[in-house]
Design a protein around this motif. Structure first.
Motif, PDB file in Angstrom:
ATOM      1  N   MET A 171       0.842  -1.182   0.000  1.00 48.47           N
ATOM      2  CA  MET A 171       0.000   0.000   0.000  1.00 48.47           C
ATOM      3  C   MET A 171       0.890   1.250   0.000  1.00 48.47           C
ATOM      4  SD  MET A 171      -3.037   1.054   2.634  1.00 48.47           S
ATOM      5  CE  MET A 171      -2.070   1.461   4.069  1.00 48.47           C
ATOM      6  N   THR A 172       0.561   2.211  -0.818  1.00 52.83           N
ATOM      7  CA  THR A 172       1.279   3.485  -0.861  1.00 52.83           C
ATOM      8  C   THR A 172       1.008   4.213   0.450  1.00 52.83           C
ATOM      9  OG1 THR A 172       0.923   3.531  -3.243  1.00 52.83           O
ATOM     10  CG2 THR A 172       1.625   5.580  -2.222  1.00 52.83           C
ATOM     11  N   HIS A 173       2.075   4.776   1.038  1.00 50.73           N
ATOM     12  CA  HIS A 173       1.921   5.428   2.339  1.00 50.73           C
ATOM     13  C   HIS A 173       3.017   6.469   2.560  1.00 50.73           C
ATOM     14  CE1 HIS A 173       4.764   2.142   3.001  1.00 50.73           C
ATOM     15  NE2 HIS A 173       5.222   2.809   4.047  1.00 50.73           N
ATOM     16  N   THR A 174       2.844   7.248   3.611  1.00 53.55           N
ATOM     17  CA  THR A 174       3.821   8.271   3.959  1.00 53.55           C
ATOM     18  C   THR A 174       4.296   8.071   5.391  1.00 53.55           C
ATOM     19  OG1 THR A 174       4.234  10.663   4.001  1.00 53.55           O
ATOM     20  CG2 THR A 174       2.042   9.955   4.630  1.00 53.55           C
ATOM     21  N   THR A 175       5.576   8.336   5.626  1.00 55.31           N
ATOM     22  CA  THR A 175       6.183   8.219   6.954  1.00 55.31           C
ATOM     23  C   THR A 175       7.235   9.313   7.093  1.00 55.31           C
ATOM     24  OG1 THR A 175       7.925   6.715   6.204  1.00 55.31           O
ATOM     25  CG2 THR A 175       5.905   5.690   7.030  1.00 55.31           C
ATOM     26  N   VAL A 176       7.832   9.389   8.267  1.00 57.35           N
ATOM     27  CA  VAL A 176       8.963  10.284   8.470  1.00 57.35           C
ATOM     28  C   VAL A 176      10.130   9.752   7.630  1.00 57.35           C
ATOM     29  CG1 VAL A 176      10.623  11.122  10.186  1.00 57.35           C
ATOM     30  CG2 VAL A 176       8.192  10.943  10.772  1.00 57.35           C
ATOM     31  N   ALA A 177      10.829  10.641   6.954  1.00 59.13           N
ATOM     32  CA  ALA A 177      11.925  10.243   6.059  1.00 59.13           C
ATOM     33  C   ALA A 177      13.187   9.888   6.846  1.00 59.13           C
ATOM     34  CB  ALA A 177      12.236  11.372   5.086  1.00 59.13           C
ATOM     35  N   THR A 178      13.934   8.934   6.305  1.00 58.18           N
ATOM     36  CA  THR A 178      15.241   8.579   6.843  1.00 58.18           C
ATOM     37  C   THR A 178      16.316   9.082   5.877  1.00 58.18           C
ATOM     38  OG1 THR A 178      15.401   6.478   5.649  1.00 58.18           O
ATOM     39  CG2 THR A 178      14.250   6.442   7.794  1.00 58.18           C
ATOM     40  N   TYR A 179      17.572   9.063   6.318  1.00 59.84           N
ATOM     41  CA  TYR A 179      18.648   9.464   5.406  1.00 59.84           C
ATOM     42  C   TYR A 179      18.759   8.496   4.232  1.00 59.84           C
ATOM     43  CZ  TYR A 179      20.206  13.391   8.127  1.00 59.84           C
ATOM     44  OH  TYR A 179      20.266  14.612   8.750  1.00 59.84           O
ATOM     45  N   GLY A 180      18.391   7.234   4.441  1.00 60.12           N
ATOM     46  CA  GLY A 180      18.368   6.280   3.330  1.00 60.12           C
ATOM     47  C   GLY A 180      17.329   6.666   2.287  1.00 60.12           C
ATOM     48  N   ASP A 181      16.163   7.117   2.748  1.00 57.07           N
ATOM     49  CA  ASP A 181      15.115   7.581   1.827  1.00 57.07           C
ATOM     50  C   ASP A 181      15.601   8.789   1.032  1.00 57.07           C
ATOM     51  OD1 ASP A 181      13.298   5.683   2.896  1.00 57.07           O
ATOM     52  OD2 ASP A 181      12.593   7.129   4.399  1.00 57.07           O
ATOM     53  N   ILE A 182      16.244   9.720   1.731  1.00 57.39           N
ATOM     54  CA  ILE A 182      16.753  10.926   1.087  1.00 57.39           C
ATOM     55  C   ILE A 182      17.780  10.563   0.026  1.00 57.39           C
ATOM     56  CG2 ILE A 182      18.176  12.990   1.495  1.00 57.39           C
ATOM     57  CD1 ILE A 182      16.624  13.202   4.226  1.00 57.39           C
ATOM     58  N   THR A 183      18.677   9.657   0.359  1.00 61.43           N
ATOM     59  CA  THR A 183      19.705   9.228  -0.592  1.00 61.43           C
ATOM     60  C   THR A 183      19.074   8.593  -1.820  1.00 61.43           C
ATOM     61  OG1 THR A 183      21.299   8.929   1.189  1.00 61.43           O
ATOM     62  CG2 THR A 183      21.752   7.781  -0.883  1.00 61.43           C
ATOM     63  N   HIS A 184      18.105   7.702  -1.608  1.00 62.05           N
ATOM     64  CA  HIS A 184      17.452   7.034  -2.744  1.00 62.05           C
ATOM     65  C   HIS A 184      16.776   8.053  -3.667  1.00 62.05           C
ATOM     66  CE1 HIS A 184      15.325   3.980  -5.048  1.00 62.05           C
ATOM     67  NE2 HIS A 184      14.292   4.803  -4.993  1.00 62.05           N
ATOM     68  N   ASN A 205       9.191  14.286   5.443  1.00 65.80           N
ATOM     69  CA  ASN A 205       8.434  13.055   5.228  1.00 65.80           C
ATOM     70  C   ASN A 205       8.771  12.436   3.882  1.00 65.80           C
ATOM     71  OD1 ASN A 205       6.801  13.278   7.688  1.00 65.80           O
ATOM     72  ND2 ASN A 205       5.947  15.066   6.677  1.00 65.80           N
ATOM     73  N   VAL A 206       8.383  11.187   3.733  1.00 61.95           N
ATOM     74  CA  VAL A 206       8.598  10.442   2.495  1.00 61.95           C
ATOM     75  C   VAL A 206       7.285   9.785   2.089  1.00 61.95           C
ATOM     76  CG1 VAL A 206       9.366   8.380   3.766  1.00 61.95           C
ATOM     77  CG2 VAL A 206       9.991   8.649   1.370  1.00 61.95           C
ATOM     78  N   ILE A 207       7.061   9.702   0.791  1.00 60.52           N
ATOM     79  CA  ILE A 207       5.954   8.898   0.265  1.00 60.52           C
ATOM     80  C   ILE A 207       6.578   7.672  -0.364  1.00 60.52           C
ATOM     81  CG2 ILE A 207       3.914   8.782  -1.209  1.00 60.52           C
ATOM     82  CD1 ILE A 207       3.869  11.839  -1.248  1.00 60.52           C
ATOM     83  N   ASN A 238       2.016   7.338  -9.176  1.00 60.91           N
ATOM     84  CA  ASN A 238       1.348   7.475  -7.880  1.00 60.91           C
ATOM     85  C   ASN A 238       0.755   8.872  -7.715  1.00 60.91           C
ATOM     86  OD1 ASN A 238       2.241   4.878  -6.348  1.00 60.91           O
ATOM     87  ND2 ASN A 238       4.082   5.625  -7.357  1.00 60.91           N
ATOM     88  N   ARG A 239       0.433   9.504  -8.825  1.00 58.82           N
ATOM     89  CA  ARG A 239      -0.002  10.902  -8.829  1.00 58.82           C
ATOM     90  C   ARG A 239      -1.228  11.146  -7.948  1.00 58.82           C
ATOM     91  NH1 ARG A 239       1.738  14.801 -12.009  1.00 58.82           N
ATOM     92  NH2 ARG A 239       2.602  13.384 -13.544  1.00 58.82           N
ATOM     93  N   LYS A 240      -2.202  10.261  -7.973  1.00 60.65           N
ATOM     94  CA  LYS A 240      -3.432  10.464  -7.210  1.00 60.65           C
ATOM     95  C   LYS A 240      -3.143  10.476  -5.708  1.00 60.65           C
ATOM     96  CE  LYS A 240      -8.215   8.941  -7.164  1.00 60.65           C
ATOM     97  NZ  LYS A 240      -9.179   7.994  -7.714  1.00 60.65           N
ATOM     98  N   PHE A 241      -2.360   9.509  -5.231  1.00 60.55           N
ATOM     99  CA  PHE A 241      -2.016   9.467  -3.811  1.00 60.55           C
ATOM    100  C   PHE A 241      -1.147  10.668  -3.448  1.00 60.55           C
ATOM    101  CE2 PHE A 241       0.491   8.209  -0.096  1.00 60.55           C
ATOM    102  CZ  PHE A 241      -0.530   7.859   0.774  1.00 60.55           C
ATOM    103  N   PHE A 242      -0.177  10.992  -4.310  1.00 62.52           N
ATOM    104  CA  PHE A 242       0.669  12.151  -4.078  1.00 62.52           C
ATOM    105  C   PHE A 242      -0.167  13.412  -3.913  1.00 62.52           C
ATOM    106  CE2 PHE A 242       2.419  15.918  -6.138  1.00 62.52           C
ATOM    107  CZ  PHE A 242       3.415  16.237  -5.227  1.00 62.52           C
ATOM    108  N   HIS A 243      -1.137  13.610  -4.784  1.00 64.67           N
ATOM    109  CA  HIS A 243      -1.966  14.813  -4.708  1.00 64.67           C
ATOM    110  C   HIS A 243      -2.752  14.842  -3.399  1.00 64.67           C
ATOM    111  CE1 HIS A 243      -3.960  18.376  -6.124  1.00 64.67           C
ATOM    112  NE2 HIS A 243      -5.122  17.832  -5.832  1.00 64.67           N
ATOM    113  N   TRP A 244      -3.287  13.715  -2.985  1.00 61.84           N
ATOM    114  CA  TRP A 244      -4.018  13.630  -1.721  1.00 61.84           C
ATOM    115  C   TRP A 244      -3.105  14.013  -0.559  1.00 61.84           C
ATOM    116  CZ3 TRP A 244      -3.368  10.621   2.662  1.00 61.84           C
ATOM    117  CH2 TRP A 244      -4.418  10.666   3.585  1.00 61.84           C
ATOM    118  N   VAL A 245      -1.884  13.470  -0.548  1.00 65.35           N
ATOM    119  CA  VAL A 245      -0.920  13.805   0.507  1.00 65.35           C
ATOM    120  C   VAL A 245      -0.587  15.295   0.460  1.00 65.35           C
ATOM    121  CG1 VAL A 245       1.478  13.482   1.295  1.00 65.35           C
ATOM    122  CG2 VAL A 245       0.075  11.498   0.681  1.00 65.35           C
TER     123      VAL A 245
END
Length: 152
Positions: free
Chosen positions: A1-14, A50-52, A88-95
């Protein structure tokens, strides 16, 4: 499921290593830094980052907001995404809509600058209610446009 959480440095790097071309250009024109360096700096000074993630858990968008140290009550929102945002445009827009509403409860004004050539991002910002100013030339010699919105 597409979701959002607090971002980690690994997420930022990716996300930095897979950033959309328009985002890479915008960071370069604005700062001269690599996307990774700019995102790390932004994450360090931001009040929240945050990260999606897509359905497979792969990060495709990092977004945050910093308090402007020079203007009381002003938030400086920012975002970098990969090309996976399109799928993932629809979920992104909702977020984005809900996060934007959240920011307007924390700050009296939201403002930042976007590359004047990044018309897709500027259209999206306008759809969220931002006022887009005419282009000006930044200190690096590139055209940028201020976007801003006040709570009242």
């Amino acid at each position: 499921m597409t979701h959002t959480t607090v971002a980690t440095y690994g997420d930022i790097t990716h996300v930095a290593f897979n950033a959309r071309g328009a985002d890479v250009q915008e960071v370069d024109r604005a700062t001269g830094l690599s996307v990774l360096a700019a995102m790390r700096y932004s994450a360090e000074v931001s009040d929240e980052v945050n990260v999606i993630r897509d359905a497979d858990g792969v990060p495709f968008c990092i977004y945050g907001c910093a308090s402007n140290p020079d203007i009381e009550g002003e938030g400086v929102p920012w975002m970098i995404a990969t090309d996976h945002l399109k799928e993932n445009r629809k979920f992104f827009h909702w977020v984005a809509v809900n996060w934007h509403k959240h920011l307007l409860t924390k700050y009296t004004t939201l403002a930042n600058f976007a590359d004047a050539d990044n018309t897709e991002s500027l259209r999206w910002l306008a759809s969220l209610g931002y006022t887009i100013d005419p282009p000006v030339i930044n200190e690096r010699g590139f055209p940028i446009r201020r976007f801003h919105q006040c709570v009242w």
